[in-house]
Scaffold this active site. Structure first.
Site, PDB file in Angstrom:
ATOM      1  CG  HIS A 400      -1.764  -0.923   1.065  1.00 25.64           C
ATOM      2  ND1 HIS A 400      -1.943  -1.173   2.317  1.00 25.64           N
ATOM      3  CD2 HIS A 400      -2.579  -1.749   0.617  1.00 25.64           C
ATOM      4  CE1 HIS A 400      -3.205  -2.830   1.598  1.00 25.64           C
ATOM      5  NE2 HIS A 400      -3.401  -2.880   0.970  1.00 25.64           N
ATOM      6  CD  GLU A 403      -0.758  -0.146   4.286  1.00 23.35           C
ATOM      7  OE1 GLU A 403       0.035  -1.038   4.607  1.00 23.35           O
ATOM      8  OE2 GLU A 403      -1.791   0.579   4.346  1.00 23.35           O
ATOM      9  CG  HIS A 530       0.735  -4.832   4.759  1.00 25.24           C
ATOM     10  ND1 HIS A 530      -0.169  -3.953   3.939  1.00 25.24           N
ATOM     11  CD2 HIS A 530       1.014  -5.804   3.945  1.00 25.24           C
ATOM     12  CE1 HIS A 530      -0.778  -4.639   2.735  1.00 25.24           C
ATOM     13  NE2 HIS A 530       0.346  -5.800   2.795  1.00 25.24           N
ATOM     14  CD  GLU A 630      -1.367  -4.302   9.458  1.00 28.49           C
ATOM     15  OE1 GLU A 630      -0.561  -3.081   9.335  1.00 28.49           O
ATOM     16  OE2 GLU A 630      -2.014  -5.478   8.128  1.00 28.49           O
TER      17      GLU A 630
END
Length: 797
Positions: A400, A403, A530, A630
């Site tokens: 993304h 990110e 991410h 993440e």
């Protein structure tokens, strides 16, 4: 015979695995009994509505018939001939003498009788100098030496001066002083020089072979081997020789005379002495009926013979002209047709037999101490040539575009690895030399540019690519395919890209490029980076029911994925901390959750479900195990925060790469070289019930494979088109610094081997009727076995 209204049917039997098992826990097994033949009579009584009463005779077991006229006997046979029971079971063969007094049902189980004998051991080191030549060749060499010595003595006018030393020296190609000018002497010495040259080269080559490949004693493979060595074989009862007793063949009569009956305790003691062989049965679905006096320790020094002594058909015995005979035979025919007898054998074996003993017997013909012997190849001598045992690993950042922390961390990781390598950091040098590391800092540079242009502070701007497509939703949805296969009972969970028939959406250029990359290199380990939360996420990302969130969707490698995710989370500064503050969810600044309370890891679908993710695509289309990282609550952290984020993630990035060196690795080859696309299947045999891990990996173009596994014991099966599968057992230790090496050499299937069915990892059906294999409904067999395994794994409420 259609309804007996609960009439009691008496069945004579005793405990003999896997045919009959008594005294089981009734809370676990109905009526406290189980077994292949027990299930037949149970099914019979369910069919015609009767009740079973077990009549046991553990002391005499099969027993014998004393008198046909007076109808007396002991054991199962005695209770039948004395008319005290209706059925007799427990591996009763179709013996001729018993048929004179009793009725037999249709054959229910075909069994092959053979032995497990003392395994051949490596020859003693003092024998090595004698191994290059056979006994007859050594005799010929001694005769040549004596003959040449006599000839040389005659040529020297009957002088024996230095005859023996000269002859011996020339036979081992040693230079000699002038032996004389006589043509007679020169003729003999010339002949000796030629003979010595041939012998010396042959002996040197044979000795080199002896030092290279270990030499073993001759194994006990056939009936003739048993008879020639006069080795005892036996069991707890002489029923094993009933089928051989009437034979008039000298070899068989000698074999029968060598059979000995011992008590259970004596057989257990003898199993460690290498003084005898032990009779066992080969069953149709690939398992063995082995006496429990053969323990896990004893079986390590035993090997199964290649030749069966004989084969028999197991029957259920009834009184003469019994009304049950035809009905029982009809049921057995139906059970054969449906494949249930084979399914029952698998179920009983998995539940009640010692799987480690079964596995050791099955693999006993393998020589594990020469697995690492392999031919010289280019990769051994050319620097930079592809080297096996180097796992391919990758990090992918910035999927993304908004990110960005993953992008910056990977740039920092590349710089750090190079600097530390030049500084001779031993850990970094070891990691780089033993691994092939791929870094893709930005998969979505267009999204990154867009996000940066807007200051990087919007939650959504720049998430997609230049076409506003979310790249982590743009991969082929292979989860839907594997979930459908599971629903249909199809065991197929890997390399599913070929099963895709239609795409939900067109693939973006970035997606296509990454797919070509990950499909062209045999990656082992991967992580996608991410931002927006702080957690390590593992497959599956998509829920099986279609629920949008809160549904745990486990993959076949769920334990391994959890360990991979925990490796990163626990090495991170605070990802696994239950005391850190949670991240705000979306744009709602009031809601938050701290994944540190669950170790800093989560199953993807248990968090929220998504389709077309890169993580699941890697797992289901390739050999790669990928998790999603993440990396923090902020999608686009400030430049001033990057150094602190690097320090928080550095050790975790390195720890995760080291996980690529866990589990097992190895090479698969045959007589011609290394095999590409060989399939490696795994069964977890750590607990009492073997658990197949229904996700296979394949070998690369150089025959190398890598299989990530958690600590435990496993059975690995290597298979390839046109070859017999091979199996190995391996223990993955708790502390692992390098993957366990398990190599395979597959034997090609030749046309003269005859027909056979091969199923892995459980089903090897090697017994045939005449020249034709017995046909059974394999789909039903696998469905029943799978249902049993799933029920065994399901915790009770």
């Amino acid at each position: 015979m259609s309804n007996l209204y609960g009439k009691v049917v008496k069945v004579s039997c005793f405990t003999y695995k896997p045919y009959v098992l008594l005294d089981l826990n009734p809370a676990v097994v109905p009526y406290g009994r189980d077994g292949m033949e027990i299930r037949i009579v149970d099914e019979f009584c369910r069919w015609i509505n009767c009740s079973i009463e077990i009549v046991r005779d553990d002391e005499y077991q099969w027993g014998e018939i004393y008198s046909y006229e007076n109808r007396t006997g002991v054991g199962v046979l005695g209770s039948m001939v004395e008319d005290r029971v209706d059925f007799g079971i427990t591996a009763l063969y179709s013996w001729y003498e018993e048929f004179l007094a009793l009725d037999f049902s249709a054959p229910c189980i075909r069994t092959g009788i053979t032995c497990i004998a003392p395994a051949p051991r490596m020859l003693a080191s003092w024998e090595t100098p004698f191994l290059p030549f056979s006994l007859y060749l050594w005799i010929a060499i001694i005769f040549t030496f004596l003959y040449a010595s006599v000839g040389l003595a005659i040529a020297q006018r009957c002088s024996t001066r230095n005859v023996l030393l000269t002859t011996f020296g020339m036979m081992i190609t040693q230079t000699q002083s002038d032996v004389g000018s006589s043509w007679r002497i020169r003729l003999i010495t010339g002949w000796l020089l030629i003979t010595g040259l041939v012998l010396d080269n042959a002996y040197g080559g044979g000795l080199a072979s002896s030092f290279t490949v270990p030499k073993y004693e001759k194994s006990i493979d056939t009936i003739k081997d048993i008879v020639d060595r006069s080795i005892e074989w036996g069991a707890t009862h002489d029923a094993w020789i009933f089928s051989l007793a009437l034979s008039q063949e000298p070899v068989i009569k000698k074999l029968v005379s060598q059979f000995k009956k011992y008590s259970f305790e004596e057989l257990q003691r003898k199993s460690f002495t290498r003084s005898m062989a032990f009779s066992i049965e080969k069953l149709p679905a690939g398992y063995y009926a082995i006496g429990e006096y053969i323990t896990e320790e004893a079986v390590l020094d035993l090997t199964i013979m290649l030749e069966d002594f004989y084969y028999e058909q197991c029957v259920i015995m009834l009184r003469k002209s019994s009304a049950y005979t035809n009905k029982l035979s009809q049921l057995i025919g139906r059970l054969h047709e449906s494949g249930l007898l084979l399914a029952w054998e698998t179920q009983v074996a998995l539940q009640h037999l010692n799987y480690k003993v079964q596995l050791e017997v099955r693999l006993s013909r393998s020589k594990k101490d020469v697995d690492k012997v392999e031919p010289l190849a280019l990769r051994h001598v050319l620097p930079g040539y592809h080297q096996p045992y180097k796992p391919e690993m990758k990090y992918v950042g910035n999927i993304h575009g908004n990110e960005v922390l993953g992008r910056e961390l990977l740039l920092g990781l590349a710089d750090y690895l190079c600097q530390q390598y030049l500084k001779n950091n031993p850990k970094i040098r070891a990691l780089i030399k033993r691994s092939r590391i791929h870094l893709l800092p930005s998969m979505n540079p267009d999204g990154w540019q867009l996000s940066t242009s807007f200051g990087g502070q919007d939650y959504l701007i720049g998430r997609g690519n230049n076409h506003s497509v979310d790249l982590n939703r743009n991969f082929p949805d292979l989860d839907a395919i594997t979930f459908e296969f599971e629903r249909l009972g199809i065991n197929h969970n890997s390399h599913l890209l070929k099963d895709v028939t239609q795409l939900a959406a067109p693939l973006e250029p970035e997606t296509r490029a990454v797919m070509r990359w990950i499909m062209s290199i045999p990656f082992v380990l991967s992580a996608a980076m991410h931002g927006g939360d702080l957690v390590a996420n593992y497959p599956y990302d998509e829920s099986k029911s279609g629920a949008l969130a809160s549904e745990y969707s486990a993959s076949p490698d769920d334990d391994t994925f959890r360990e991979l995710a925990m490796a990163y989370a626990s090495a991170h500064a605070d990802m696994a901390s239950p005391r850190r503050p949670g991240c705000h969810i979306g744009r709602d600044q009031s809601a938050s959750y701290n994944f540190g309370k669950q170790g800093g890891v989560t199953n993807g679908a248990a968090w929220y479900s998504l389709k077309g993710g890169m993580q699941d695509f890697n797992y289901l289309a390739t050999n790669a195990f990928e998790i999603t990282l993440e990396l923090g609550c902020k999608k686009y952290p400030l430049e001033s925060e990057l150094e602190n984020e690097w320090n928080r993630n550095r050790e975790a990035l390195l720890a995760y790469l080291w996980k690529g060196h866990t589990g097992v690795k190895g090479l698969v080859r045959d007589e011609t070289g290394y095999l590409e696309n060989a399939i490696i299947s795994v069964v977890n045999i750590t607990g009492p019930v073997p658990k197949p891990i229904r996700h296979d990996v394949t070998t690369g173009m150089y025959g190398d494979y890598y299989r990530l596994l958690t600590p435990g014991q496993y059975e690995l099966t290597a298979s390839h088109v046109g070859h017999y599968p091979a199996q190995r057992q391996v223990t993955v230790p708790k502390r692992q610094y390098t993957a366990q090496v398990v190599n395979f050499k597959l034997q090609p299937i030749r046309f003269d081997d005859g027909p056979l069915f091969l199923d892995t990892p459980f089903n090897y059906y090697a017994h045939f009727v005449g020249d034709q294999p017995r046909i059974y409904k394999r789909s039903l067999f696998e469905k029943v076995a799978n249902t049993m395994l799933e029920a065994k794994d399901t915790p009770k409420e």
